[in-house]
Enzyme design. Structure first.
Site, PDB file in Angstrom:
ATOM      1  N   HIS A 243       0.792  -1.231   0.000  1.00 46.19           N
ATOM      2  CA  HIS A 243       0.000   0.000   0.000  1.00 46.19           C
ATOM      3  C   HIS A 243       0.833   1.294   0.000  1.00 46.19           C
ATOM      4  O   HIS A 243       0.724   2.140  -0.876  1.00 46.19           O
ATOM      5  CB  HIS A 243      -0.897   0.040   1.246  1.00 46.19           C
ATOM      6  CG  HIS A 243      -1.728  -1.177   1.456  1.00 46.19           C
ATOM      7  ND1 HIS A 243      -2.907  -1.396   0.789  1.00 46.19           N
ATOM      8  CD2 HIS A 243      -1.555  -2.254   2.273  1.00 46.19           C
ATOM      9  CE1 HIS A 243      -3.436  -2.546   1.188  1.00 46.19           C
ATOM     10  NE2 HIS A 243      -2.643  -3.085   2.087  1.00 46.19           N
TER      11      HIS A 243
HETATM   12  C1  BDR Z   1      -2.911   0.581   5.393  1.00 43.46           C
HETATM   13  O1  BDR Z   1      -3.096   0.046   6.693  1.00 43.46           O
HETATM   14  C2  BDR Z   1      -1.883  -0.383   7.226  1.00 43.46           C
HETATM   15  O2  BDR Z   1      -2.037  -1.649   7.756  1.00 43.46           O
HETATM   16  C3  BDR Z   1      -0.860  -0.313   6.132  1.00 43.46           C
HETATM   17  O3  BDR Z   1       0.399   0.062   6.639  1.00 43.46           O
HETATM   18  C4  BDR Z   1      -1.414   0.723   5.195  1.00 43.46           C
HETATM   19  O4  BDR Z   1      -1.015   2.016   5.567  1.00 43.46           O
HETATM   20  C5  BDR Z   1      -3.600  -0.295   4.383  1.00 43.46           C
HETATM   21  O5  BDR Z   1      -4.971  -0.348   4.642  1.00 43.46           O
END
Ligand code: BDR
Ligand code: CA
Length: 313
Positions: A243
């Site tokens: 992400h």
């Molecule tokens: C987001 O949530 C976190 O777990 C990850 O680091 C990312 O920023 C994805 O939904």
């Protein structure tokens, strides 16, 4: 080359946050003014430790880390150890960081930096819940007009949610903070799950990172292999979504992404859909465009960029 673009990275590391920080560190187009930490994937003390571990993996102890909010504005903290492991950064062997945390609070650092630097020159890169940014806006509303751009990983629309059927984790943890940011008037670029679910850590891509062989790359591969174990079970794909580095990749190569200007509102009241980002993609309301919402990404180009930049560390 023109002057590097000044950024503050607000983060809750997180293996994918680590990838984002490494991508920024390997990129001379960016000048990291500071890293601010927030509670999210794991509690604040751990995200603050993890940010320093990542910098030490990269030999960049010159970059200052400021701890911020211990929890959301109006709710109990929800964490994600089930995704990131007990430390938030499971995978490589983790050491106790030697570099200190700064005494200043992250919120004050953000305010002070935005007031000190010329207006319109500092970009906020948010990789976690938006608590620190919302608190800074509450304390010093005049900073909104000084931010060049806020590029955030958060939300989802066509893709639904990843922590509830409706909500993405970063927005779900602190919906009130996200809502405050979306109405602030700051120019926002949003990297939702619709984008990040298209950048998968396929084995072939991880192998290219492994071939780099430097310390940051070795640590990153170990992190991704941990992270991927969870995601493969969840998403049934050969590799999980990466992400947070999409935020940094956008600053380096915006053409890797495409999207459109939309109105985005955050649900804060319904227990069923709290933290949902309601994106007016089809422009069916007259509501103000407050974000550029990304939807498509050149995943091969993204991984080529990440690999090349981690190779420079
Ligand atoms: C987001 O949530 C976190 O777990 C990850 O680091 C990312 O920023 C994805 O939904
Ligand atoms: Ca994150």
């Amino acid at each position: 080359m023109s002057e590097p673009r000044k950024i503050i990275i607000d983060t809750d590391p997180g293996q994918d946050d680590a990838a984002a920080i490494m991508l920024a560190l390997g990129s001379p187009e960016l000048e990291i003014l500071g890293i601010t930490t927030v509670a999210g994937n794991v509690p604040l003390s751990r995200t603050s430790t993890n940010a320093r571990i990542i910098l030490e993996f990269c030999g960049r102890t010159d970059i200052k880390v400021f701890a911020g909010a211990e929890g959301p504005i109006a709710r109990p903290l929800v964490t994600a150890e089930h995704v990131h492991g007990k430390t938030g950064l499971d995978g490589p062997e983790l050491h106790e960081p030697q570099m200190p945390l700064q005494p200043q609070h992250a919120v004050d650092f953000i305010i002070e930096t935005l007031k000190r630097e010329p207006a319109g020159t500092v970009t906020l890169c948010t990789l976690g819940p938006l608590t620190n940014i919302a608190l800074a806006l509450e304390k010093a509303p005049e900073i909104a007009g000084r931010v060049r751009e806020l590029v955030m990983m958060g939300g989802g629309f066509f893709e639904g949610g990843n922590i509830t059927p409706a909500a993405e984790f970063n927005v779900y943890v602190d919906p009130e903070a996200a809502a405050a940011v979306f109405i602030s008037g700051i120019p926002i670029v949003m990297m939702p799950l619709d984008v990040t679910h298209k950048v998968l850590t396929l084995k072939s891509r991880v192998e290219k990172l492994r071939a780099i062989g430097n310390r940051p790359a070795r640590a990153l591969v170990e992190m991704l292999e941990f992270f991927e174990r969870f995601d493969v079970e969840k998403y049934g794909s050969d590799g999980g979504p990466l992400h947070d580095p999409t935020v940094i990749a956008y600053l380096l190569k915006p053409d890797l992404f495409s999207g459109r200007d939309c109105n985005v509102e955050v649900e804060t009241t319904s227990p069923l859909t709290a933290g949902m980002t309601v994106v007016d993609w089809w422009q069916v309301t007259g509501r103000r465009h407050n974000a550029r919402v990304m939807k498509e990404v050149d995943a091969e180009g993204f991984f080529a960029l990440l690999t090349e930049r981690v190779g420079r560390l």
